[in-house]
Design a protein around this motif. Structure first.
Motif, PDB file in Angstrom:
ATOM      1  N   GLU A 103       0.838  -1.211   0.000  1.00 26.82           N
ATOM      2  CA  GLU A 103       0.000   0.000   0.000  1.00 26.82           C
ATOM      3  C   GLU A 103       0.877   1.267   0.000  1.00 26.82           C
ATOM      4  O   GLU A 103       0.634   2.203  -0.767  1.00 26.82           O
ATOM      5  N   THR A 104       1.910   1.294   0.875  1.00 27.60           N
ATOM      6  CA  THR A 104       2.789   2.471   0.962  1.00 27.60           C
ATOM      7  C   THR A 104       3.628   2.593  -0.301  1.00 27.60           C
ATOM      8  O   THR A 104       3.893   3.690  -0.803  1.00 27.60           O
ATOM      9  N   GLU A 105       4.021   1.433  -0.839  1.00 27.98           N
ATOM     10  CA  GLU A 105       4.800   1.408  -2.090  1.00 27.98           C
ATOM     11  C   GLU A 105       3.986   2.052  -3.220  1.00 27.98           C
ATOM     12  O   GLU A 105       4.488   2.867  -3.989  1.00 27.98           O
ATOM     13  N   GLU A 106       2.716   1.717  -3.248  1.00 25.46           N
ATOM     14  CA  GLU A 106       1.800   2.249  -4.271  1.00 25.46           C
ATOM     15  C   GLU A 106       1.599   3.756  -4.080  1.00 25.46           C
ATOM     16  O   GLU A 106       1.530   4.531  -5.035  1.00 25.46           O
ATOM     17  N   PHE A 107       1.548   4.192  -2.822  1.00 28.74           N
ATOM     18  CA  PHE A 107       1.315   5.609  -2.487  1.00 28.74           C
ATOM     19  C   PHE A 107       2.501   6.478  -2.904  1.00 28.74           C
ATOM     20  O   PHE A 107       2.338   7.528  -3.514  1.00 28.74           O
ATOM     21  N   TYR A 108       3.720   6.028  -2.600  1.00 26.55           N
ATOM     22  CA  TYR A 108       4.917   6.857  -2.829  1.00 26.55           C
ATOM     23  C   TYR A 108       5.682   6.520  -4.111  1.00 26.55           C
ATOM     24  O   TYR A 108       6.549   7.286  -4.530  1.00 26.55           O
TER      25      TYR A 108
END
Ligand SMILES: [Zn+2]
Length: 236
Positions: free
Chosen positions: A56-61
């Motif tokens: 999820e964080t990978e997708e966000f940043y």
């Protein structure tokens, strides 16, 4: 004593801050910079790149990572030169390569290490990872000759900067004490005017961090940052 040539800025990649997370309402590329100091007592790595993230964080940043060995080699250095690691704080974009650096002391403020135990603060389990040789300090410390760690809280309560006294002058590796050189410059001007001798005008309250007078007392000729390519320099 080191010279300016012994201090290398390392490109560690970038993250893309989505429009929803910026002040401008537009997406922003945030560079991730680290610094290597080739000290006679051993190499010092200030910040350690972007950690692996959950999906999820990978997708966000949408981070782009540059390999640590690769960027060191571009400067004629290698991983084996690194003797100690000094992250400015423990958010995910400053500690990514600690697994590659096992055995080296990782010098952080005790306050920061405590914060890192809070869920969601950084990569899960980082502070309790006993493969990392944590060296916890409380406040200011002379790390090696002419290399001083100075607390610069604000972005996080345990944020720290590193003062490097070199032959040609003093450099401050300020990490994320400020996001940009311009913001540092504004605070410096506020300090200069607040403490200056112009008694002809009524000076309003001009904000600057409590630690700034002390940091400036080292009379840095340049201050460099973790997320901004420009550097702050003095005007005489
Ligand atoms: Zn950061």
């Amino acid at each position: 004593m080191v010279s300016f040539d012994d201090v290398q800025r390392l490109n560690r990649g970038y993250v893309l801050k989505p429009a929803s997370a910026t002040d401008t309402g537009q997406s922003q590329v945030v560079p991730i910079l680290a610094y290597y100091v080739h000290h006679p007592d051993g190499g010092i790595l200030f910040d350690a790149g972007i950690a692996p993230l959950d999906a999820e964080t990978e997708e966000f940043y949408r981070p782009h990572r540059v390999d640590l060995s690769e960027t060191l080699e571009r400067h004629g250095r290698s991983l084996s030169d690194v003797r100690v690691v000094v992250p400015c704080h423990l958010h995910f974009d400053h500690i990514g390569d600690l697994a590659q650096l096992v055995g080296r002391p990782v010098v952080v403020q005790r306050t920061e290490h405590e914060l890192a135990k809070e869920p969601g603060y950084t990569v899960d389990g980082l502070a309790d990872d006993d493969t990392i040789s944590w060296e916890l300090i409380d406040g200011e410390e002379e790390l090696m000759a002419d290399i001083r760690i100075v607390p610069t809280p604000g972005h996080t309560a345990g944020h720290q900067s590193m003062v490097v006294r070199a032959e040609e002058g003093t450099l401050v590796l300020a990490g994320q004490a400020f996001d940009t050189a311009s913001e540092y410059s504004a605070a410096y001007l506020n300090l200069s005017v607040s403490t200056g001798s112009n008694s002809n005008v009524d000076i309003p309250d001009l904000p600057y961090p409590d630690w700034l007078p002390h940091l400036q007392s080292f009379r840095p000729s340049a201050v460099v940052f973790a997320h901004d390519l420009p550097m702050w320099t003095t005007a005489s």
